[in-house]
Design a protein around this motif. Structure first.
Motif, PDB file in Angstrom:
ATOM      1  N   ALA A 121       3.158   0.739 -10.019  1.00 39.48           N
ATOM      2  CA  ALA A 121       2.665  -0.269 -10.962  1.00 39.48           C
ATOM      3  C   ALA A 121       2.803   0.212 -12.397  1.00 39.48           C
ATOM      4  CB  ALA A 121       1.215  -0.618 -10.644  1.00 39.48           C
ATOM      5  N   SER A 122       2.551   1.508 -12.640  1.00 40.21           N
ATOM      6  CA  SER A 122       2.685   2.052 -13.986  1.00 40.21           C
ATOM      7  C   SER A 122       4.132   2.025 -14.457  1.00 40.21           C
ATOM      8  CB  SER A 122       2.137   3.483 -14.028  1.00 40.21           C
ATOM      9  OG  SER A 122       2.311   4.059 -15.301  1.00 40.21           O
ATOM     10  N   VAL A 123       5.064   2.342 -13.554  1.00 40.66           N
ATOM     11  CA  VAL A 123       6.477   2.324 -13.924  1.00 40.66           C
ATOM     12  C   VAL A 123       6.933   0.904 -14.248  1.00 40.66           C
ATOM     13  CG1 VAL A 123       8.821   2.702 -13.052  1.00 40.66           C
ATOM     14  CG2 VAL A 123       7.063   4.422 -12.690  1.00 40.66           C
ATOM     15  N   LEU A 124       6.510  -0.069 -13.455  1.00 36.22           N
ATOM     16  CA  LEU A 124       6.867  -1.460 -13.733  1.00 36.22           C
ATOM     17  C   LEU A 124       6.272  -1.924 -15.055  1.00 36.22           C
ATOM     18  CD1 LEU A 124       6.554  -3.168 -10.228  1.00 36.22           C
ATOM     19  CD2 LEU A 124       8.618  -2.442 -11.418  1.00 36.22           C
ATOM     20  N   ALA A 125       5.041  -1.516 -15.326  1.00 38.25           N
ATOM     21  CA  ALA A 125       4.411  -1.907 -16.592  1.00 38.25           C
ATOM     22  C   ALA A 125       5.143  -1.301 -17.777  1.00 38.25           C
ATOM     23  CB  ALA A 125       2.944  -1.487 -16.592  1.00 38.25           C
TER      24      ALA A 125
ATOM     25  N   ALA B 201      13.397  18.171  -8.383  1.00 36.80           N
ATOM     26  CA  ALA B 201      12.029  17.917  -7.920  1.00 36.80           C
ATOM     27  C   ALA B 201      11.823  16.405  -7.839  1.00 36.80           C
ATOM     28  CB  ALA B 201      11.024  18.549  -8.868  1.00 36.80           C
ATOM     29  N   ALA B 202      11.848  15.870  -6.622  1.00 38.66           N
ATOM     30  CA  ALA B 202      11.744  14.428  -6.411  1.00 38.66           C
ATOM     31  C   ALA B 202      10.560  14.132  -5.500  1.00 38.66           C
ATOM     32  CB  ALA B 202      13.031  13.877  -5.802  1.00 38.66           C
ATOM     33  N   ARG B 203       9.966  12.974  -5.689  1.00 36.52           N
ATOM     34  CA  ARG B 203       8.858  12.531  -4.852  1.00 36.52           C
ATOM     35  C   ARG B 203       8.781  11.007  -4.920  1.00 36.52           C
ATOM     36  NH1 ARG B 203       4.258  11.247  -7.741  1.00 36.52           N
ATOM     37  NH2 ARG B 203       4.330  11.749  -9.963  1.00 36.52           N
ATOM     38  N   THR B 204       8.295  10.423  -3.842  1.00 34.56           N
ATOM     39  CA  THR B 204       8.140   8.977  -3.774  1.00 34.56           C
ATOM     40  C   THR B 204       6.875   8.556  -4.515  1.00 34.56           C
ATOM     41  OG1 THR B 204       9.234   8.984  -1.622  1.00 34.56           O
ATOM     42  CG2 THR B 204       8.032   6.999  -2.232  1.00 34.56           C
ATOM     43  N   LEU B 205       6.961   7.528  -5.319  1.00 34.05           N
ATOM     44  CA  LEU B 205       5.815   7.063  -6.090  1.00 34.05           C
ATOM     45  C   LEU B 205       4.885   6.237  -5.211  1.00 34.05           C
ATOM     46  CD1 LEU B 205       7.525   5.978  -9.441  1.00 34.05           C
ATOM     47  CD2 LEU B 205       6.591   8.199  -8.791  1.00 34.05           C
TER      48      LEU B 205
ATOM     49  N   THR C 180      12.721  -5.160  -0.065  1.00 31.84           N
ATOM     50  CA  THR C 180      11.748  -4.303  -0.727  1.00 31.84           C
ATOM     51  C   THR C 180      12.469  -3.175  -1.451  1.00 31.84           C
ATOM     52  OG1 THR C 180      11.482  -3.032   1.325  1.00 31.84           O
ATOM     53  CG2 THR C 180       9.876  -4.777   0.897  1.00 31.84           C
ATOM     54  N   THR C 181      11.811  -2.627  -2.452  1.00 36.11           N
ATOM     55  CA  THR C 181      12.370  -1.541  -3.261  1.00 36.11           C
ATOM     56  C   THR C 181      11.375  -0.400  -3.330  1.00 36.11           C
ATOM     57  OG1 THR C 181      13.704  -3.036  -4.625  1.00 36.11           O
ATOM     58  CG2 THR C 181      13.207  -0.884  -5.547  1.00 36.11           C
ATOM     59  N   SER C 182      11.882   0.800  -3.175  1.00 38.94           N
ATOM     60  CA  SER C 182      11.065   2.005  -3.289  1.00 38.94           C
ATOM     61  C   SER C 182      11.506   2.791  -4.514  1.00 38.94           C
ATOM     62  CB  SER C 182      11.191   2.875  -2.034  1.00 38.94           C
ATOM     63  OG  SER C 182      10.445   4.073  -2.172  1.00 38.94           O
ATOM     64  N   LEU C 183      10.542   3.375  -5.222  1.00 41.20           N
ATOM     65  CA  LEU C 183      10.827   4.149  -6.425  1.00 41.20           C
ATOM     66  C   LEU C 183      10.587   5.632  -6.153  1.00 41.20           C
ATOM     67  CD1 LEU C 183       9.211   1.947  -9.228  1.00 41.20           C
ATOM     68  CD2 LEU C 183      11.527   1.866  -8.303  1.00 41.20           C
ATOM     69  N   VAL C 184      11.540   6.444  -6.601  1.00 38.17           N
ATOM     70  CA  VAL C 184      11.460   7.893  -6.459  1.00 38.17           C
ATOM     71  C   VAL C 184      11.575   8.507  -7.844  1.00 38.17           C
ATOM     72  CG1 VAL C 184      12.574   9.961  -5.535  1.00 38.17           C
ATOM     73  CG2 VAL C 184      12.395   7.906  -4.128  1.00 38.17           C
ATOM     74  N   SER C 185      10.609   9.332  -8.205  1.00 34.54           N
ATOM     75  CA  SER C 185      10.648  10.041  -9.474  1.00 34.54           C
ATOM     76  C   SER C 185      11.394  11.357  -9.299  1.00 34.54           C
ATOM     77  CB  SER C 185       9.227  10.295  -9.984  1.00 34.54           C
ATOM     78  OG  SER C 185       9.245  11.051 -11.187  1.00 34.54           O
TER      79      SER C 185
ATOM     80  N   ALA D 157       0.820  -1.212   0.000  1.00 28.71           N
ATOM     81  CA  ALA D 157       0.000   0.000   0.000  1.00 28.71           C
ATOM     82  C   ALA D 157       0.851   1.258   0.000  1.00 28.71           C
ATOM     83  CB  ALA D 157      -0.932  -0.006   1.212  1.00 28.71           C
ATOM     84  N   ASP D 158       2.095   1.185   0.487  1.00 31.14           N
ATOM     85  CA  ASP D 158       2.995   2.334   0.490  1.00 31.14           C
ATOM     86  C   ASP D 158       3.748   2.508  -0.824  1.00 31.14           C
ATOM     87  OD1 ASP D 158       2.293   2.845   3.103  1.00 31.14           O
ATOM     88  OD2 ASP D 158       3.894   1.584   3.923  1.00 31.14           O
TER      89      ASP D 158
END
Length: 312
Positions: free
Chosen positions: A282-286, A272-276, A150-155, A139-140
């Motif tokens: 899911a969109s980035v993985l797709a 300008a960065a933010r956590t997805l 676990t892996t977190s993605l930052v744009s 959910a996070d």
């Protein structure tokens, strides 16, 4: 007192391979020494067994190519990894099934009538289940990797580095170097170029042009739409999308904290960065699994809102 802006650009030294193993003896690692030691012991045992049966010269003719192959296998490298591990991966890839399908469990034997055109005894190999590293998305927005953590993605956005003065460039380099030195886990920066379509934006401008409050605004909107159509026809527009992936095996809370620290550190570099969140991850993985040959999915540029004149 004025600030000096003619200071030379700063350079931050960052090792190219931070996971390089330690050198022990003669510039070799423990892994290389083990390969050479085992090869030497095997040759010594072989010599003690055949010393009374084989002339020394004949044994040397056979032993020298073996020792040379072991030395080349120990010190050689291919694609950034040692040659012995590269050959082991090649053997594993050769023996692994090359036809994979999404399946929840094991694939049962195929019916007897499934056969190739080469003959009734030549059966098609059954495909193996496709097992991706990602097990799910929390959910996070964290990517679950099972035993790998676990892996977190930052744009992150880009920075016009070349347009800054030397002092500003030094500040950006120093801030980015501090972030790199603060990392305590595997981190990957992915830069992808994706197509940008402007046709729908030009159509939106033409559709909204008659409703503008002044004829000059309508004429300007139509001219801008024509410019966008001409630009899309003459050039292939690309948009760079930067994603920072951070993996941690210390639990989801540590991964979330690491992503928050990355956002804070990059913000100090004017990025300008933010956590997805979950949907964006899911969109980035797709898009990473997109069958597009080289550019990935298309980005739709949002059209401006001409409801009020201050938006112009």
């Amino acid at each position: 007192m004025s600030r000096r802006t003619d200071e030379p650009p700063m350079r931050a030294r960052i090792p190219a391979d931070v996971e390089r193993p330690d050198r022990v003896v003669f510039g070799m690692t423990w892994h290389q020494l083990v390969i050479l030691t085992i090869t030497g012991l095997l040759l010594y045992v072989a010599w003690t067994v055949v010393a009374t049966l084989v002339p020394p010269l004949l044994f040397l003719i056979v032993a020298v190519p073996i020792a040379g192959a072991a030395f080349f296998l120990a010190v050689g490298r291919r694609d950034g990894i040692s040659l012995d591990r590269w050959l082991l991966n090649a053997v594993r890839h050769r023996q692994a099934p090359h036809r994979l399908v999404p399946a929840d469990g094991a694939i049962y034997p195929a019916p007897a009538w499934v056969a190739t055109t080469a003959g009734p005894g030549d059966r098609l190999p059954l495909p193996a289940p496709l097992q991706l590293p990602a097990r799910g998305i929390t959910a996070d927005g964290l990517i679950e990797l099972g035993s790998d953590g676990t892996t977190s993605l930052v744009s992150a956005s880009t920075v016009a580095f070349g347009l800054r003065t030397a002092t500003e460039q030094n500040g950006l380099v120093a801030g980015f170097a501090r972030w790199l030195h603060s990392l305590d886990g595997p981190t990957q920066i992915v830069v992808r170029a994706r197509r940008v379509h402007l046709t729908h934006l030009a159509d939106r401008l033409l559709a909204d042009a008659p409703g503008l409050p002044h004829p000059a605004l309508e004429e300007a909107a139509r001219a801008h739409a024509a410019f966008l159509d001409d630009l899309a026809a003459r050039r292939e527009l690309l948009h760079r999308h930067v994603t920072v992936a951070m993996r941690s095996t210390r639990g989801p809370r540590h991964t979330v904290h690491q992503a928050a620290e990355t956002v804070r550190a990059l913000s100090g570099c004017e990025v300008a960065a933010r956590t997805l969140n979950r949907e964006e991850t899911a969109s980035v993985l797709a898009s990473a699994l997109s069958p597009s040959p080289h550019l990935g999915p298309v980005i739709r540029t949002p059209a401006p809102d001409f409801g009020e004149s201050e938006h112009l």
